[in-house]
Every structure is written in C-alpha cells, then in structure tokens.
Motif scaffolding. Structure first.
Motif, PDB file in Angstrom:
ATOM      1  N   ARG A 185      -3.396  46.059  15.321  1.00 41.58           N
ATOM      2  CA  ARG A 185      -2.961  47.326  15.913  1.00 41.58           C
ATOM      3  C   ARG A 185      -4.151  48.060  16.553  1.00 41.58           C
ATOM      4  N   ARG A 230      -7.138  36.378  17.868  1.00 40.14           N
ATOM      5  CA  ARG A 230      -6.998  35.952  16.470  1.00 40.14           C
ATOM      6  C   ARG A 230      -8.314  35.373  15.944  1.00 40.14           C
ATOM      7  N   ARG A 232       0.271  37.845   7.966  1.00 46.38           N
ATOM      8  CA  ARG A 232       1.273  36.837   8.304  1.00 46.38           C
ATOM      9  C   ARG A 232       0.743  35.429   8.069  1.00 46.38           C
ATOM     10  N   ASP A 233      -0.593  35.291   8.152  1.00 45.50           N
ATOM     11  CA  ASP A 233      -1.205  33.953   8.146  1.00 45.50           C
ATOM     12  C   ASP A 233      -2.349  33.886   7.128  1.00 45.50           C
ATOM     13  N   ARG A 257       5.330  31.862  17.573  1.00 42.23           N
ATOM     14  CA  ARG A 257       4.135  31.786  18.420  1.00 42.23           C
ATOM     15  C   ARG A 257       3.395  30.494  18.099  1.00 42.23           C
TER      16      ARG A 257
HETATM   17  O1   DC Z   1       2.192  44.037   9.655  1.00 40.56           O
HETATM   18  P1   DC Z   1       2.124  44.815  10.964  1.00 40.56           P
HETATM   19  O2   DC Z   1       3.480  45.190  11.510  1.00 40.56           O
HETATM   20  O3   DC Z   1       1.204  45.988  10.882  1.00 40.56           O
HETATM   21  O4   DC Z   1       1.477  43.790  11.998  1.00 40.56           O
HETATM   22  C1   DC Z   1       1.239  44.157  13.326  1.00 40.56           C
HETATM   23  C2   DC Z   1       1.301  42.917  14.211  1.00 40.56           C
HETATM   24  O5   DC Z   1       0.213  42.054  13.916  1.00 40.56           O
HETATM   25  C3   DC Z   1       2.568  42.068  14.110  1.00 40.56           C
HETATM   26  O6   DC Z   1       2.904  41.633  15.409  1.00 40.56           O
HETATM   27  C4   DC Z   1       2.155  40.881  13.294  1.00 40.56           C
HETATM   28  C5   DC Z   1       0.691  40.759  13.608  1.00 40.56           C
HETATM   29  N1   DC Z   1      -0.110  40.232  12.513  1.00 40.56           N
HETATM   30  C6   DC Z   1      -0.514  38.937  12.618  1.00 40.56           C
HETATM   31  O7   DC Z   1      -0.175  38.249  13.579  1.00 40.56           O
HETATM   32  N2   DC Z   1      -1.321  38.416  11.669  1.00 40.56           N
HETATM   33  C7   DC Z   1      -1.690  39.140  10.610  1.00 40.56           C
HETATM   34  N3   DC Z   1      -2.488  38.599   9.687  1.00 40.56           N
HETATM   35  C8   DC Z   1      -1.264  40.476  10.484  1.00 40.56           C
HETATM   36  C9   DC Z   1      -0.454  40.988  11.458  1.00 40.56           C
END
Ligand code: DC
Length: 233
Positions: free
Chosen positions: A52, A120, A141-142, A198
C-alpha cells in the motif's frame, strides 16, 4: 511497586520464533495476527501495508502503475521503514503514512502494484530482513510460500467470500462509507481473483500450512488452535 511486572504476553521458551500467516482479503489475518503476537510477545508485521505504501507513493509521484520498471525503481529508492511493536508507524521517504494507506485510490490500485515482480522482489527482500531478528508474526499472501518458506509455523486462514464480504461491509459502514452487500461481495471476489491468479507469488496455502476456516470458528478459537500448534513444535 517494584514487584508488579506486567508481561505483554507469554514468551516462548522453545523453538518457534517465526510465524507466517496468510489468507485472502478479510479472512481475519490482522485481528488473529495481532492477538497471536500479543499473546506470544512477538512483533506483528502486516506486509500489505508495504504494498500500500508503494502504491500511495506511486500515485503521489505520478508514476505510471503500468510501468513495472519505474515502480520497481521507486520501491528500491524508497525503502519502507516500520516502527512500533505492531509496525503501525509506516514511513516511506519523508512521509509518515496512516489513513492514506486505506484511501479509496490506494484500495483500488494496490492489486495492480502488488502483482509486479520487480516490486515484489524489493519488498520481499525487506520483509526477509525484518524477519531475521525472529519473534515475529508476519501476515500477507505469500509469507509461507515465498517470503519465509522456512517459517516455524505456517497458517492459512480461509472463509467463504460471503462471510468475508459481511466482515468488510461492517468495517466499511463503520467508516461511514455508503456501500451494499452485493457491491462488497463483488469486490471481494474480484480481489480474490487478482490475488490468486497473478503469475508471481499467487495466493495459496503452503503445503505444510495449518488451514483454519474463520467463518466457522471464533477469533479466540483460531488463536487457540494456532497457539496449540506453536506449543507442539
Ligand atoms: O492485505 P492488504 O489488503 O492490505 O493487501 C494489500 C494488497 O497487497 C493486496 O492486493 C494483496 C497484496 N499483498 C501481497 O500481494 N502480498 C503480501 N504479502 C501482502 C499483500
């Protein structure tokens, strides 16, 4: 009163030092992660704020969100600084960010930025450095699949899109936004689709993750089950 010592949690004597917590939007990661960190006296880091922060910076600098190289360079030139045990103070360049991280433009565009491998790569490196000291609950997420594949405990939180949309609707209404359930459900499904499909680091449970459905369990039950796993290790 020198005998009065207030502990923030129960530090572990044993081996678990790094906990990876993943899951889709509104699966309860933040509330579970924070409580877990509090109970273990660990640091808490929500990696979503890093994506973000770069999105906010790109919008502010007028960097094209379609230009992966420029976004990668921007992330590289502006390492994110986090402080506070819950990493709730977020700095990028000279800007300290708070509510800006959740504003509508960032909300709409962050999935585009977070799918870019060059972004990333930079942020994953920063996340690994932050985990080096240990005693951390890292949420994203990862985390279990890519960032910290050797985490001591990996957890994946799931819940149906409907259960998660209900949660998001409540949060958004509490923030004073005028939204309805169908709209929030549609956005939740769209976010799941972007995060899961993705090419780089799609959202999915690590093979060795403990998977818990937060639609069927209370937050306390989820935290208790994770703590049981932590104490088994
Ligand atoms: O959890 P969040 O909604 O604050 O995450 C924001 C964006 O970042 C969402 O598109 C997922 C991505 N994200 C990611 O790809 N990998 C992460 N480790 C954390 C978040």
């Amino acid at each position: 009163m020198p005998w009065l010592i207030v502990l923030r949690g129960t530090p572990l004597s044993g081996k678990v030092s790094v906990i990876a917590l993943d899951g889709p939007v509104a699966s309860g990661k933040s509330v579970v992660g924070r409580e877990l960190a509090r109970r273990l006296a660990f640091r808490y880091l929500d990696t979503g704020v890093m994506y973000r922060a770069i999105t906010w910076l790109a919008l502010r600098c007028g960097t094209s969100l379609a230009d992966e190289e420029s976004l990668g360079n921007l992330a590289n030139r502006h390492p994110i600084r986090l402080s506070g045990t819950e990493s709730n103070q977020v700095w990028v360049g000279e800007h300290q960010l708070g509510p800006e991280l959740r504003d509508a433009r960032v909300e709409r565009q962050v999935s585009l930025v977070s799918r870019m491998p060059q972004v990333r790569r930079v942020l994953v490196q920063q996340q690994r450095t932050l985990a080096k000291e240990g005693n951390i609950v890292m949420v994203g997420r990862d985390i279990g699949t890519v960032v910290l594949p050797n985490a001591d405990v990996k957890v994946y939180l799931s819940a149906s899109p409907e259960a998660r949309a209900h949660r998001r609707l409540k949060d958004l209404v509490d923030q004073g936004q005028d939204v309805d359930f169908q709209q929030v459900l549609g956005e939740t499904i769209q976010r799941d689709d972007m995060d899961s499909n993705r090419a780089d680091s799609p959202l999915r449970p690590a093979e060795d993750a403990l998977t818990l459905d937060t639609g069927e369990l209370t937050i306390d039950q989820v935290v208790e089950q994770i703590l049981a796993q932590v104490h088994r290790c």
